[in-house]
Write an enzyme that holds these catalytic residues in place. Structure first.
Site, short mmCIF file in Angstrom:
data_model
loop_
_atom_site.label_atom_id
_atom_site.label_comp_id
_atom_site.label_asym_id
_atom_site.label_seq_id
_atom_site.Cartn_x
_atom_site.Cartn_y
_atom_site.Cartn_z
N GLU A 34 0.86 -1.18 0.00
CA GLU A 34 0.00 0.00 0.00
C GLU A 34 0.90 1.23 0.00
O GLU A 34 1.64 1.46 0.95
CB GLU A 34 -0.84 -0.09 1.28
CG GLU A 34 -1.69 1.09 1.58
CD GLU A 34 -2.17 1.07 3.06
OE1 GLU A 34 -2.40 -0.01 3.65
OE2 GLU A 34 -2.28 2.16 3.63
N ARG B 108 0.80 10.08 1.45
CA ARG B 108 1.30 11.03 2.44
C ARG B 108 2.44 11.83 1.84
O ARG B 108 2.93 12.77 2.44
CB ARG B 108 1.83 10.27 3.67
CG ARG B 108 0.74 9.60 4.45
CD ARG B 108 1.27 8.72 5.56
NE ARG B 108 0.29 7.69 5.84
CZ ARG B 108 0.37 6.81 6.81
NH1 ARG B 108 1.41 6.82 7.63
NH2 ARG B 108 -0.56 5.91 6.98
N THR C 282 -3.84 5.76 2.73
CA THR C 282 -4.07 7.11 3.23
C THR C 282 -4.88 7.93 2.21
O THR C 282 -4.65 9.12 2.03
CB THR C 282 -2.74 7.83 3.59
OG1 THR C 282 -1.85 6.90 4.21
CG2 THR C 282 -2.97 8.97 4.57
N LYS D 166 -10.33 -1.62 7.72
CA LYS D 166 -9.06 -1.38 8.38
C LYS D 166 -9.35 -1.03 9.84
O LYS D 166 -10.40 -0.44 10.13
CB LYS D 166 -8.36 -0.23 7.64
CG LYS D 166 -7.07 0.26 8.27
CD LYS D 166 -6.33 1.17 7.29
CE LYS D 166 -5.30 2.00 8.03
NZ LYS D 166 -4.04 2.14 7.30
C1 3PG Z 1 -1.02 3.05 8.81
O1 3PG Z 1 -1.36 3.99 8.11
O2 3PG Z 1 -1.61 1.98 8.73
C2 3PG Z 1 0.05 3.23 9.83
O3 3PG Z 1 0.72 4.41 9.66
C3 3PG Z 1 0.97 2.09 9.91
O4 3PG Z 1 1.33 2.03 11.23
P1 3PG Z 1 2.78 1.59 11.71
O5 3PG Z 1 3.73 2.61 11.13
O6 3PG Z 1 2.71 1.64 13.22
O7 3PG Z 1 3.05 0.22 11.19
#
Ligand code: 3PG
Length: 211
Positions: A40, A44, A68, A128
């Site tokens: 994914e 960002r 995102t 999610k």
């Molecule tokens: C996401 O968007 O799913 C998170 O930023 C991922 O989280 P992590 O960096 O704690 O794995």
């Protein structure tokens, strides 16, 4: 296999933040070498769409999606560039409806019963669960699974090699997500071997846990 059967089979969807589109293809190859064929790319950073396009073109074995995604414009841009699925941190009805109309699998973030009910109402059964560590982790997912047995979760946020097993052993987990297999620094340092090793270890834990 359907899209979600494939997601389950791989068991992990790395959350990727890229600052340089030139890193996209070597990263996709490093993940693949470790046994991960989903990723994914998060919106960002500026180069998300270009990165998706490069992977879609040059690494066809990789199922690349966009993460995102917070509005329809981003979803459309991602799909135009080759994204095969959409992940959102929260639930935006417009994004879900657009994705469904365009036959693109979409995984919105839902952490409350009301958000989950909204997702079910929109015809979804995979959501999610983000940020998983903050919203109660596997304990919360187990509690939510009682009324929502038909729903599968993609927990992300604080998932790592250390707690991966706790999630994967639960039947309500579609797959786990996280950035630990491809940390920003490892990508910046082009430490592809490390990323492959972390990926392979995650895949090994998932296989062993499910066996
Ligand atoms: C996401 O968007 O799913 C998170 O930023 C991922 O989280 P992590 O960096 O704690 O794995």
């Amino acid at each position: 296999m359907t899209f979600f059967e494939k997601v389950y089979s791989t068991g992990i969807v790395p959350v990727v933040v890229l600052n340089n589109a030139d890193d996209a293809v070597p990263l996709a190859k490093a993940l693949l070498k470790g046994g991960i064929d989903f990723m994914e790319i998060t919106f960002r950073t500026e180069c998300a769409a270009d990165s998706i396009a490069m992977i879609a073109k040059e690494v066809p074995e990789m199922t690349v999606g966009a993460g995102t995604v917070i509005n329809v414009e981003q979803a459309a841009l991602a799909v135009k560039n080759g994204a095969k699925f959409i992940v959102s941190p929260g639930l935006d009805e417009g994004v879900v409806i657009w994705a469904k109309e365009n036959n693109i699998p979409v995984i919105p973030g839902c952490v409350t019963p009301s958000e989950i009910m909204k997702a079910i109402g929109l015809g979804l059964n995979v959501v999610k669960f983000f940020p998983a560590d903050v919203f109660g982790g596997i304990k919360a997912i187990k509690a939510l699974s009682a009324p929502f047995g038909q729903v599968k979760f993609l927990p992300t946020g604080g998932v790592s090699e250390a707690n991966l097993k706790d999630f994967i052993e639960n039947k309500s987990i579609a797959a786990i997500g996280g950035s630990w297999v491809c940390k920003k620094d490892d990508i910046a340092n082009h430490d592809w071997d490390k990323i492959t090793a972390l990926s392979a270890n995650a895949v090994k834990i998932i296989k062993e846990t499910r066996a």
